[in-house]
Write an enzyme that holds these catalytic residues in place. Structure first.
Site, PDB file in Angstrom:
ATOM      1  N   GLU A  91       0.841  -1.201   0.000  1.00 24.70           N
ATOM      2  CA  GLU A  91       0.000   0.000   0.000  1.00 24.70           C
ATOM      3  C   GLU A  91       0.874   1.248   0.000  1.00 24.70           C
ATOM      4  O   GLU A  91       1.999   1.223   0.471  1.00 24.70           O
ATOM      5  CB  GLU A  91      -0.875   0.024   1.259  1.00 24.70           C
ATOM      6  CG  GLU A  91      -2.296  -0.464   1.047  1.00 24.70           C
ATOM      7  CD  GLU A  91      -3.192   0.648   0.496  1.00 24.70           C
ATOM      8  OE1 GLU A  91      -2.683   1.553  -0.198  1.00 24.70           O
ATOM      9  OE2 GLU A  91      -4.406   0.600   0.754  1.00 24.70           O
ATOM     10  N   ASP A  92       0.315   2.360  -0.504  1.00 24.63           N
ATOM     11  CA  ASP A  92       1.040   3.621  -0.441  1.00 24.63           C
ATOM     12  C   ASP A  92       0.903   4.271   0.933  1.00 24.63           C
ATOM     13  O   ASP A  92       1.880   4.723   1.520  1.00 24.63           O
ATOM     14  CB  ASP A  92       0.584   4.583  -1.548  1.00 24.63           C
ATOM     15  CG  ASP A  92      -0.930   4.808  -1.573  1.00 24.63           C
ATOM     16  OD1 ASP A  92      -1.654   4.136  -0.809  1.00 24.63           O
ATOM     17  OD2 ASP A  92      -1.384   5.644  -2.368  1.00 24.63           O
ATOM     18  N   ASP A 107      -4.339   5.574   6.116  1.00 26.87           N
ATOM     19  CA  ASP A 107      -4.905   6.803   6.668  1.00 26.87           C
ATOM     20  C   ASP A 107      -5.817   6.423   7.838  1.00 26.87           C
ATOM     21  O   ASP A 107      -5.354   6.215   8.946  1.00 26.87           O
ATOM     22  CB  ASP A 107      -5.655   7.557   5.577  1.00 26.87           C
ATOM     23  CG  ASP A 107      -5.999   8.978   5.961  1.00 26.87           C
ATOM     24  OD1 ASP A 107      -6.135   9.260   7.170  1.00 26.87           O
ATOM     25  OD2 ASP A 107      -6.139   9.825   5.069  1.00 26.87           O
ATOM     26  N   THR A 115      -9.699   1.280   4.584  1.00 28.14           N
ATOM     27  CA  THR A 115      -9.454   0.673   3.278  1.00 28.14           C
ATOM     28  C   THR A 115      -8.732  -0.660   3.424  1.00 28.14           C
ATOM     29  O   THR A 115      -9.135  -1.672   2.850  1.00 28.14           O
ATOM     30  CB  THR A 115      -8.619   1.619   2.392  1.00 28.14           C
ATOM     31  OG1 THR A 115      -9.324   2.845   2.219  1.00 28.14           O
ATOM     32  CG2 THR A 115      -8.356   1.002   1.030  1.00 28.14           C
ATOM     33  N   LYS A 154      -0.434   7.495   8.536  1.00 25.85           N
ATOM     34  CA  LYS A 154      -0.778   8.848   8.975  1.00 25.85           C
ATOM     35  C   LYS A 154      -1.297   8.835  10.411  1.00 25.85           C
ATOM     36  O   LYS A 154      -2.114   7.994  10.775  1.00 25.85           O
ATOM     37  CB  LYS A 154      -1.837   9.443   8.036  1.00 25.85           C
ATOM     38  CG  LYS A 154      -2.145  10.903   8.300  1.00 25.85           C
ATOM     39  CD  LYS A 154      -3.232  11.419   7.364  1.00 25.85           C
ATOM     40  CE  LYS A 154      -2.754  11.521   5.934  1.00 25.85           C
ATOM     41  NZ  LYS A 154      -3.764  12.200   5.067  1.00 25.85           N
ATOM     42  N   PHE A 189      -2.593  16.168   4.110  1.00 31.99           N
ATOM     43  CA  PHE A 189      -2.817  15.477   2.836  1.00 31.99           C
ATOM     44  C   PHE A 189      -1.548  15.555   1.997  1.00 31.99           C
ATOM     45  O   PHE A 189      -1.098  16.641   1.637  1.00 31.99           O
ATOM     46  CB  PHE A 189      -3.995  16.076   2.075  1.00 31.99           C
ATOM     47  CG  PHE A 189      -4.539  15.151   1.026  1.00 31.99           C
ATOM     48  CD1 PHE A 189      -5.574  14.292   1.317  1.00 31.99           C
ATOM     49  CD2 PHE A 189      -3.982  15.123  -0.245  1.00 31.99           C
ATOM     50  CE1 PHE A 189      -6.072  13.412   0.350  1.00 31.99           C
ATOM     51  CE2 PHE A 189      -4.458  14.257  -1.216  1.00 31.99           C
ATOM     52  CZ  PHE A 189      -5.509  13.392  -0.919  1.00 31.99           C
ATOM     53  N   ASP A 223      -1.801  10.608  -5.214  1.00 29.88           N
ATOM     54  CA  ASP A 223      -2.421  11.617  -6.061  1.00 29.88           C
ATOM     55  C   ASP A 223      -3.427  12.476  -5.309  1.00 29.88           C
ATOM     56  O   ASP A 223      -3.817  12.184  -4.175  1.00 29.88           O
ATOM     57  CB  ASP A 223      -3.150  10.942  -7.229  1.00 29.88           C
ATOM     58  CG  ASP A 223      -4.474  10.315  -6.781  1.00 29.88           C
ATOM     59  OD1 ASP A 223      -5.518  10.653  -7.361  1.00 29.88           O
ATOM     60  OD2 ASP A 223      -4.465   9.487  -5.844  1.00 29.88           O
ATOM     61  N   ARG A 254       0.991  12.439  -9.417  1.00 27.98           N
ATOM     62  CA  ARG A 254       1.664  11.139  -9.462  1.00 27.98           C
ATOM     63  C   ARG A 254       3.049  11.254 -10.094  1.00 27.98           C
ATOM     64  O   ARG A 254       3.914  10.407  -9.863  1.00 27.98           O
ATOM     65  CB  ARG A 254       0.816  10.130 -10.244  1.00 27.98           C
ATOM     66  CG  ARG A 254      -0.523   9.787  -9.580  1.00 27.98           C
ATOM     67  CD  ARG A 254      -1.114   8.515 -10.182  1.00 27.98           C
ATOM     68  NE  ARG A 254      -2.519   8.327  -9.862  1.00 27.98           N
ATOM     69  CZ  ARG A 254      -2.989   7.777  -8.754  1.00 27.98           C
ATOM     70  NH1 ARG A 254      -2.135   7.379  -7.825  1.00 27.98           N
ATOM     71  NH2 ARG A 254      -4.286   7.635  -8.560  1.00 27.98           N
TER      72      ARG A 254
END
Length: 219
Positions: free
Chosen positions: A133-134, A137, A141, A165, A186, A193, A199
């Site tokens: 995963e990037d 948060d 998800t 985060k 953010f 993105d 990106r």
């Protein structure tokens, strides 16, 4: 065992001025500061790759990329693992798979996570799976994805996330491998993105209000 240690970027961290690094000109007015330069990202990924190779030894591993934001981290992490496979006594047989989720519109997290693309996950049955995963948060998800993966009965599932985060809305989930813990801001760049923009930015940066307004989605 997986290592939960990571680089913690404090809320008081000033980051780096944009003019200290190379930033695409079309984004100069849209960013507040550089939070993590690309060189630091690369070095941290190299260490994460070492930990993963150590943990899985000679066992096979299916690396599941969460698109789209995870593709850059996924590619660089696998490159480092493959490099270690060539030069160390321990090596991991690798396979890859992909899934696409949608959890944001503008800078707002959606209440419902949508699975909008991916292969048939049945080929993960009985396999060691590394979800890449990037960013984690709220954690909703990844928890949705892990619940989905359980239905195909993999041998084990571990999660590597470049970023985690610190946010009051977090459900408390912590990945097995973490690159950086960051403040509640953010961030964009390094394939993360804002409505499909940024990106193409190498560094991880904090977007400013001008950038949010400029690239806001009408949906």
């Amino acid at each position: 065992m997986a290592n939960n240690d990571c680089i913690v970027i404090k809320d008081s961290n000033d980051g780096y001025p944009l003019d200290m690094f190379c930033v695409p000109k079309h984004y100069e007015e849209d960013l507040e500061k550089i939070l993590i330069p690309s060189g630091l990202i690369a070095d941290r990924i190299e260490r994460l790759a070492l930990e993963i190779v150590h943990d899985f030894s000679h066992e096979g591993l299916v690396c599941l990329c969460v698109l789209k934001g995870g593709y850059k981290f996924f590619t660089d992490l696998l490159d480092r693992i493959k490099q270690l496979n060539r030069i160390t006594e321990k090596s991991i047989p690798l396979a890859v798979d992909f899934i696409r989720l949608k959890s944001y519109v503008n800078d707002q997290s959606l209440d419902k996570v949508e699975v909008i693309g991916g292969d048939n996950l049945d080929n993960l049955t009985g396999k060691n799976v590394l979800v890449v995963e990037d960013i984690i948060d709220t954690g909703k998800t990844i928890q949705t994805l892990l619940t989905l993966l359980k239905t195909v009965k993999p041998k084990c599932v571990k999660v590597a996330s470049l970023l985690v985060k610190r946010t009051p809305s977090s459900v408390g989930y912590r990945p097995d491998y973490v690159g950086f813990e960051i403040p509640d801001a953010f961030v964009v760049g390094y394939a993360l993105d804002y409505n499909e923009y940024f990106r193409d930015l190498n560094h991880i940066c904090i977007i400013n209000d001008h950038g949010k307004q400029k690239y806001a989605s009408s949906t």
